[in-house]
Design a protein around this motif. Structure first.
Motif, PDB file in Angstrom:
ATOM      1  N   ALA A  14       0.868  -1.177   0.000  1.00  0.00           N
ATOM      2  CA  ALA A  14       0.000   0.000   0.000  1.00  0.00           C
ATOM      3  C   ALA A  14       0.900   1.220   0.000  1.00  0.00           C
ATOM      4  O   ALA A  14       1.963   1.228   0.627  1.00  0.00           O
ATOM      5  N   GLY A  15       0.486   2.226  -0.735  1.00  0.00           N
ATOM      6  CA  GLY A  15       1.340   3.402  -0.810  1.00  0.00           C
ATOM      7  C   GLY A  15       0.583   4.650  -1.195  1.00  0.00           C
ATOM      8  O   GLY A  15      -0.605   4.611  -1.522  1.00  0.00           O
ATOM      9  N   LEU A  16       1.320   5.741  -1.155  1.00  0.00           N
ATOM     10  CA  LEU A  16       0.788   7.049  -1.483  1.00  0.00           C
ATOM     11  C   LEU A  16       1.864   7.809  -2.222  1.00  0.00           C
ATOM     12  O   LEU A  16       3.022   7.834  -1.794  1.00  0.00           O
ATOM     13  N   GLU A  17       1.492   8.407  -3.346  1.00  0.00           N
ATOM     14  CA  GLU A  17       2.392   9.294  -4.084  1.00  0.00           C
ATOM     15  C   GLU A  17       1.675  10.608  -4.300  1.00  0.00           C
ATOM     16  O   GLU A  17       0.472  10.622  -4.569  1.00  0.00           O
ATOM     17  N   THR A  18       2.408  11.702  -4.206  1.00  0.00           N
ATOM     18  CA  THR A  18       1.783  13.004  -4.391  1.00  0.00           C
ATOM     19  C   THR A  18       2.818  14.019  -4.863  1.00  0.00           C
ATOM     20  O   THR A  18       4.009  13.880  -4.600  1.00  0.00           O
ATOM     21  N   ASN A  19       2.343  15.025  -5.563  1.00  0.00           N
ATOM     22  CA  ASN A  19       3.142  16.206  -5.875  1.00  0.00           C
ATOM     23  C   ASN A  19       2.703  17.286  -4.906  1.00  0.00           C
ATOM     24  O   ASN A  19       1.527  17.648  -4.857  1.00  0.00           O
ATOM     25  N   VAL A  20       3.613  17.786  -4.115  1.00  0.00           N
ATOM     26  CA  VAL A  20       3.298  18.783  -3.098  1.00  0.00           C
ATOM     27  C   VAL A  20       3.541  20.172  -3.687  1.00  0.00           C
ATOM     28  O   VAL A  20       4.686  20.544  -3.960  1.00  0.00           O
ATOM     29  N   LEU A  21       2.454  20.911  -3.889  1.00  0.00           N
ATOM     30  CA  LEU A  21       2.517  22.287  -4.399  1.00  0.00           C
ATOM     31  C   LEU A  21       3.364  22.403  -5.663  1.00  0.00           C
ATOM     32  O   LEU A  21       3.991  23.432  -5.908  1.00  0.00           O
ATOM     33  N   ASP A  22       3.423  21.334  -6.433  1.00  0.00           N
ATOM     34  CA  ASP A  22       4.215  21.275  -7.661  1.00  0.00           C
ATOM     35  C   ASP A  22       5.690  21.625  -7.415  1.00  0.00           C
ATOM     36  O   ASP A  22       6.391  22.095  -8.294  1.00  0.00           O
ATOM     37  N   VAL A  23       6.146  21.431  -6.176  1.00  0.00           N
ATOM     38  CA  VAL A  23       7.538  21.724  -5.823  1.00  0.00           C
ATOM     39  C   VAL A  23       8.345  20.439  -5.683  1.00  0.00           C
ATOM     40  O   VAL A  23       9.475  20.361  -6.122  1.00  0.00           O
ATOM     41  N   PHE A  24       7.757  19.411  -5.046  1.00  0.00           N
ATOM     42  CA  PHE A  24       8.468  18.146  -4.956  1.00  0.00           C
ATOM     43  C   PHE A  24       7.488  16.982  -4.958  1.00  0.00           C
ATOM     44  O   PHE A  24       6.307  17.126  -4.645  1.00  0.00           O
ATOM     45  N   TRP A  25       8.014  15.840  -5.349  1.00  0.00           N
ATOM     46  CA  TRP A  25       7.267  14.592  -5.407  1.00  0.00           C
ATOM     47  C   TRP A  25       7.591  13.800  -4.150  1.00  0.00           C
ATOM     48  O   TRP A  25       8.737  13.763  -3.706  1.00  0.00           O
ATOM     49  N   LEU A  26       6.591  13.168  -3.550  1.00  0.00           N
ATOM     50  CA  LEU A  26       6.755  12.418  -2.319  1.00  0.00           C
ATOM     51  C   LEU A  26       6.081  11.064  -2.460  1.00  0.00           C
ATOM     52  O   LEU A  26       4.974  10.971  -2.997  1.00  0.00           O
ATOM     53  N   LYS A  27       6.735  10.019  -1.967  1.00  0.00           N
ATOM     54  CA  LYS A  27       6.178   8.671  -2.015  1.00  0.00           C
ATOM     55  C   LYS A  27       6.374   8.009  -0.656  1.00  0.00           C
ATOM     56  O   LYS A  27       7.437   8.108  -0.051  1.00  0.00           O
ATOM     57  N   LEU A  28       5.343   7.319  -0.203  1.00  0.00           N
ATOM     58  CA  LEU A  28       5.398   6.524   1.018  1.00  0.00           C
ATOM     59  C   LEU A  28       4.743   5.191   0.697  1.00  0.00           C
ATOM     60  O   LEU A  28       3.625   5.150   0.187  1.00  0.00           O
ATOM     61  N   ALA A  29       5.437   4.095   0.953  1.00  0.00           N
ATOM     62  CA  ALA A  29       4.903   2.764   0.641  1.00  0.00           C
ATOM     63  C   ALA A  29       5.277   1.798   1.752  1.00  0.00           C
ATOM     64  O   ALA A  29       6.381   1.843   2.297  1.00  0.00           O
TER      65      ALA A  29
END
Length: 193
Positions: A14-29
């Protein structure tokens, strides 16, 4: 071992990926792997300095990965990754030796694709090896790669590259008979036409 078979694995992630304010990409799995017929090292009875691989037992591997990467700013990108895992033998309830417990990657990349690229990348790796492996986790292994593009015509391009591997000349190995190479260099030319 000619009788070595494949591991049978049930894998959950299970994981989560997101672009935060179009400044950086973050992934947690997070993940869980349940293995049957796990491939493990078994020391040879007649020569304990050597081993073979066999299918035996059941294992569970639980882990977490966190990764982040900035968007390019003036062709520069910063990235990092952290990986944590625990491996357990389900028959003995002991930790599985030799599996990575912690891995950290960091990189700084400059990429002006038309002219010049550079990558500075470091990795730290730690596993729970048996004491007699005499493992050495002395620090980050850092590589530097530089690439200069040279246009030679409408359809011909050359790249001159230079790399320094293990820039800081660190040790990072899991078994004393397989040490990592000391600092070494690579230089060359690639052509595309």
């Amino acid at each position: 071992n000619p009788d070595l078979g494949v591991e049978k694995v049930w894998s959950y992630q299970a994981g989560l990926e997101t672009n935060v304010l179009d400044v950086f990409w973050l992934k947690l799995a997070a993940f869980r792997h349940d293995l049957d017929d796990a491939i493990v090292d078994v020391r040879l009875e007649d020569d304990p300095d050597w081993w073979t691989l066999v299918n035996t037992g059941r294992q569970r591997r639980l882990g977490l990965e966190v990764a982040a990467r900035t968007r390019p700013v003036h062709h520069v990108t910063l990235a990092g990754n952290a990986y944590f895992m625990k491996a357990e033998d389900l028959d003995t309830r002991e930790d599985v030796l030799g599996e990575p417990e912690r891995v950290f990657d960091v990189s700084l990349k400059y990429d002006n694709e038309r002219v010049f690229r550079a990558l500075l990348k470091g990795r730290y790796y730690h596993a729970n090896e048996p004491e007699d492996y005499l493992a050495d986790h002395g620090g980050f292994i850092v590589d530097l790669n530089l690439i200069r593009k040279i246009p030679l015509g409408a359809r011909v391009t050359a790249e001159v590259f230079a790399s320094v591997h293990n820039l800081l000349d660190k040790n990072e190995f899991y078994y004393y008979q397989f040490p990592n190479p000391a600092r070494w260099y690579e230089v060359g030319v690639r052509a595309s036409f």
